[in-house]
Design an enzyme around this catalytic site. Structure first.
Site, PDB file in Angstrom:
ATOM      1  N   HIS A  51     -47.186  67.863 -15.152  1.00 37.08           N
ATOM      2  CA  HIS A  51     -47.802  66.693 -15.771  1.00 37.08           C
ATOM      3  C   HIS A  51     -48.080  67.007 -17.243  1.00 37.08           C
ATOM      4  CE1 HIS A  51     -51.397  68.943 -14.074  1.00 37.08           C
ATOM      5  NE2 HIS A  51     -51.661  68.915 -15.359  1.00 37.08           N
TER       6      HIS A  51
HETATM    7  P1  TYD Z   1     -53.977  68.969 -10.809  1.00 33.85           P
HETATM    8  O1  TYD Z   1     -54.536  68.983 -12.196  1.00 33.85           O
HETATM    9  O2  TYD Z   1     -52.809  68.068 -10.538  1.00 33.85           O
HETATM   10  O3  TYD Z   1     -53.598  70.460 -10.352  1.00 33.85           O
HETATM   11  P2  TYD Z   1     -52.347  71.417 -10.776  1.00 33.85           P
HETATM   12  O4  TYD Z   1     -51.934  71.033 -12.164  1.00 33.85           O
HETATM   13  O5  TYD Z   1     -52.877  72.809 -10.693  1.00 33.85           O
HETATM   14  O6  TYD Z   1     -51.236  71.202  -9.812  1.00 33.85           O
HETATM   15  O7  TYD Z   1     -55.169  68.638  -9.808  1.00 33.85           O
HETATM   16  C1  TYD Z   1     -55.009  68.739  -8.392  1.00 33.85           C
HETATM   17  C2  TYD Z   1     -56.000  67.796  -7.749  1.00 33.85           C
HETATM   18  O8  TYD Z   1     -57.334  68.205  -8.038  1.00 33.85           O
HETATM   19  C3  TYD Z   1     -55.873  66.347  -8.194  1.00 33.85           C
HETATM   20  O9  TYD Z   1     -56.102  65.506  -7.070  1.00 33.85           O
HETATM   21  C4  TYD Z   1     -56.991  66.166  -9.183  1.00 33.85           C
HETATM   22  C5  TYD Z   1     -58.041  67.151  -8.701  1.00 33.85           C
HETATM   23  N1  TYD Z   1     -58.853  67.725  -9.799  1.00 33.85           N
HETATM   24  C6  TYD Z   1     -60.183  67.392  -9.905  1.00 33.85           C
HETATM   25  O10 TYD Z   1     -60.729  66.601  -9.099  1.00 33.85           O
HETATM   26  N2  TYD Z   1     -60.923  67.946 -10.919  1.00 33.85           N
HETATM   27  C7  TYD Z   1     -60.374  68.804 -11.818  1.00 33.85           C
HETATM   28  O11 TYD Z   1     -61.092  69.285 -12.735  1.00 33.85           O
HETATM   29  C8  TYD Z   1     -58.989  69.129 -11.698  1.00 33.85           C
HETATM   30  C9  TYD Z   1     -58.317  70.067 -12.678  1.00 33.85           C
HETATM   31  C10 TYD Z   1     -58.256  68.567 -10.675  1.00 33.85           C
END
Ligand code: TYD
Length: 138
Positions: A51
């Site tokens: 992303h």
């Molecule tokens: P995401 O940022 O997509 O994780 P990665 O980049 O490591 O794959 O986040 C994963 C999930 O966690 C998504 O549903 C959003 C949630 N999330 C939060 O609720 N708070 C946060 O601070 C973060 C970073 C993610």
């Protein structure tokens, strides 16, 4: 754009005492830290991320293990291997990024400039390219 930062550290007089690494908001990094999160217990081969952010600034630190980060500004892809707890990778807005675990149980610590806000995410690559071409991050 992305850049690798070297943090200050203190090495113990005896090697077995290890090393202490420290960084201070608004001194060693350019933004105020509003959120800290970390990802752990992932096995080698796992890929996270995929992303970009509209406004969020982040500093990625691999505090244990080895994680390879790919940063794509819509034109150029750059790869960084994070394998040193005394280094951090700054990833600003408008950068599509993935993080690949190269070692089991590596720990990725992230310092972020803002609170969690799903509307700041661009999770579709075509949408990311469209926004970049429209000059969203210019
Ligand atoms: P995401 O940022 O997509 O994780 P990665 O980049 O490591 O794959 O986040 C994963 C999930 O966690 C998504 O549903 C959003 C949630 N999330 C939060 O609720 N708070 C946060 O601070 C973060 C970073 C993610």
């Amino acid at each position: 754009m992305n850049r690798v930062l070297n943090f200050k550290k203190r090495t113990g007089q005896l090697k077995e005492l290890g090393e202490l690494v420290f960084l201070e908001g608004m001194k060693d990094i350019s933004f105020e830290i509003k959120r800290i999160y970390y990802t752990h217990s992932a096995k080698a081969g796992v890929v996270r991320g995929r992303h970009a952010h509209k406004k969020l600034e982040q500093l990625l630190i691999c505090v244990y293990g080895v994680i390879k980060v790919m940063c794509d500004d819509s034109e150029v892809q750059e790869y960084y291997t994070l394998d040193d707890p005394a280094k951090g990778l700054y990833v600003g807005p408008g950068i599509w990024h993935t993080m690949k675990w190269l070692k089991d149980d590596s720990v990725l610590l992230v310092l972020a400039s803002d609170y969690y806000d799903e509307s700041d995410y661009v999770r579709d690559y075509d949408e990311f390219i469209k926004l970049a071409k429209e000059g969203y991050w210019k």
